[in-house]
Design an enzyme around this catalytic site. Structure first.
Site, PDB file in Angstrom:
ATOM      1  N   LYS A  54      78.444  52.148  33.319  1.00 56.01           N
ATOM      2  CA  LYS A  54      79.834  51.738  33.067  1.00 56.01           C
ATOM      3  C   LYS A  54      79.949  50.851  31.831  1.00 56.01           C
ATOM      4  O   LYS A  54      78.978  50.251  31.370  1.00 56.01           O
ATOM      5  CB  LYS A  54      80.425  51.050  34.307  1.00 56.01           C
ATOM      6  CG  LYS A  54      80.774  52.090  35.385  1.00 56.01           C
ATOM      7  CD  LYS A  54      81.522  51.529  36.564  1.00 56.01           C
ATOM      8  CE  LYS A  54      81.812  52.674  37.555  1.00 56.01           C
ATOM      9  NZ  LYS A  54      82.382  52.188  38.831  1.00 56.01           N
ATOM     10  N   ARG A 114      75.503  53.925  43.908  1.00 52.45           N
ATOM     11  CA  ARG A 114      75.987  55.197  43.352  1.00 52.45           C
ATOM     12  C   ARG A 114      75.553  55.292  41.892  1.00 52.45           C
ATOM     13  O   ARG A 114      75.960  54.457  41.080  1.00 52.45           O
ATOM     14  CB  ARG A 114      77.518  55.208  43.470  1.00 52.45           C
ATOM     15  CG  ARG A 114      78.189  56.463  42.961  1.00 52.45           C
ATOM     16  CD  ARG A 114      79.714  56.328  43.088  1.00 52.45           C
ATOM     17  NE  ARG A 114      80.386  57.550  42.665  1.00 52.45           N
ATOM     18  CZ  ARG A 114      80.705  57.803  41.406  1.00 52.45           C
ATOM     19  NH1 ARG A 114      80.456  56.945  40.451  1.00 52.45           N
ATOM     20  NH2 ARG A 114      81.316  58.942  41.100  1.00 52.45           N
TER      21      ARG A 114
HETATM   22  C1  PT1 Z   1      82.677  53.466  42.200  1.00 53.94           C
HETATM   23  C2  PT1 Z   1      83.103  54.671  41.549  1.00 53.94           C
HETATM   24  C3  PT1 Z   1      83.504  55.746  42.398  1.00 53.94           C
HETATM   25  N1  PT1 Z   1      83.160  54.815  40.203  1.00 53.94           N
HETATM   26  C4  PT1 Z   1      83.048  54.453  44.288  1.00 53.94           C
HETATM   27  N2  PT1 Z   1      83.453  55.611  43.752  1.00 53.94           N
HETATM   28  C5  PT1 Z   1      83.617  55.962  39.678  1.00 53.94           C
HETATM   29  N3  PT1 Z   1      83.017  54.324  45.637  1.00 53.94           N
HETATM   30  C6  PT1 Z   1      84.004  57.022  40.507  1.00 53.94           C
HETATM   31  C7  PT1 Z   1      83.746  52.174  32.915  1.00 53.94           C
HETATM   32  O1  PT1 Z   1      84.164  51.022  32.894  1.00 53.94           O
HETATM   33  O2  PT1 Z   1      82.301  52.403  41.497  1.00 53.94           O
HETATM   34  N4  PT1 Z   1      82.660  53.397  43.535  1.00 53.94           N
HETATM   35  N5  PT1 Z   1      83.944  56.906  41.834  1.00 53.94           N
HETATM   36  C8  PT1 Z   1      83.701  56.108  38.180  1.00 53.94           C
HETATM   37  N6  PT1 Z   1      84.690  55.231  37.625  1.00 53.94           N
HETATM   38  C9  PT1 Z   1      84.508  54.526  36.440  1.00 53.94           C
HETATM   39  C10 PT1 Z   1      85.128  53.293  36.276  1.00 53.94           C
HETATM   40  C11 PT1 Z   1      83.664  55.018  35.444  1.00 53.94           C
HETATM   41  C12 PT1 Z   1      84.889  52.535  35.125  1.00 53.94           C
HETATM   42  C13 PT1 Z   1      83.444  54.280  34.297  1.00 53.94           C
HETATM   43  C14 PT1 Z   1      84.031  53.023  34.138  1.00 53.94           C
HETATM   44  O3  PT1 Z   1      83.058  52.683  32.021  1.00 53.94           O
END
Ligand code: PT1
Length: 285
Positions: A229, A264
């Protein structure tokens, strides 16, 4: 510590008792057009199956299938499109692999379609706030991960603010747990996630990780997703996602140390190695 889909329901209570200090590893399987697309749903599903197989061989306990991106700025897709993307992949994994399956969705129709194919866990970044999601999740009998998000993906990073981020996130998660229990969902089916990167500035994400024990004090299994992230990039001159593995491993190690039950990740073999070291230290004299 691979667990079979059949044993997932009975094995999850182990997460609450913390007999093992090794968290479960959830491998991310995105089936959005930018991930496996070279045209043709069958070919895409086959490529996704092979990616899932590699993660299982590397030690993933759960595969998280997602057909809609929820990263910052992402555009929503229709339930029909999402179902068309994920169902062939879910069916193929169910048929070919002995692994627990998770569906990453916020839509009731997708939850229903996926759990109808035997998916074990609903992973919802909206914590069942979408219309019909609470009922669909309840009736599925599956495990449910309630994640905290401030705002919605398209705009959530515009100006996130909190009074006290750890307290605010915990209060939100506890309120969603209460809503679930009142709707007839047993507390033993719930998992919580502070939602790293979902309507949070760097300082918010860092506080949530530092104080993860405060989230674990809810006394439900805690899931953590920090893999690649932007919070990692922000601490390293904005390096792109492909160069964020070292920070991802540090984050997974810290989360495991602070009591996370499920991590994850994109990089399963590397994370399994880091978590084995972490668990061995926790178990040392
Ligand atoms: C998470 C999650 C998810 N993240 C759960 N499910 C994502 N339970 C998708 C960035 O800042 O943390 N927990 N499902 C992906 N979401 C992101 C959010 C991807 C922020 C990248 C960023 O780069």
């Amino acid at each position: 510590m691979n667990i079979t889909p059949q044993s997932l329901r009975s094995d999850f209570p182990r997460l609450r008792d913390r007999q093992s200090s090794l968290p479960l590893v959830m491998g991310i399987l995105n089936v959005t057009p930018d991930s496996f697309s070279d045209g043709g749903r069958y070919k895409d599903a086959d490529a996704a199956l092979r990616a899932a197989e590699a993660m299982v061989e590397a030690g993933a306990d759960i595969i998280d299938v997602g057909g809609e991106s929820t990263r910052p700025g992402a555009q929503p897709v229709s339930a029909r499109e999402e179902i068309d993307r994920v169902l062939p992949v879910i069916r193929a994994i169910r048929r070919e692999l002995d692994v627990a399956l998770s569906i990453d969705t916020r839509k009731a129709d997708v939850m229903q379609a996926a759990t109808g194919e035997g998916v074990d866990l609903i992973n919802d970044v909206m914590a069942l706030r979408d219309p019909g999601a609470l009922e669909a999740a309840r009736d599925s009998g599956a495990w449910i991960c309630l994640m905290h998000m401030q705002g919605e993906p398209r705009t959530m990073q515009a100006d996130p603010h909190y009074e006290y981020v750890v307290r605010d996130v915990r209060t939100f998660l506890e309120a969603r747990i209460d809503v679930c229990v009142e709707a007839g969902i047993s507390r033993d089916r719930l998992i919580v996630d502070p939602g790293f990167g979902f309507g949070k500035k760097l300082a918010h994400n860092l506080s949530l990780l530092k104080h993860l024990r405060n989230i674990a004090a809810i006394r439900l299994p805690v899931m953590v997703g920090i893999s690649r992230k932007s919070m990692i990039g922000a601490l390293s001159d904005g390096v792109p996602a492909e160069q964020r593995l070292p920070g991802s491993l540090a984050a997974a190690t810290l989360a495991a140390w602070l009591g996370a039950a499920i991590i994850r990740v994109h990089d399963v073999p590397e994370t399994v190695q880091a978590l084995r070291l972490c668990a061995a230290v926790q178990l040392a004299d």
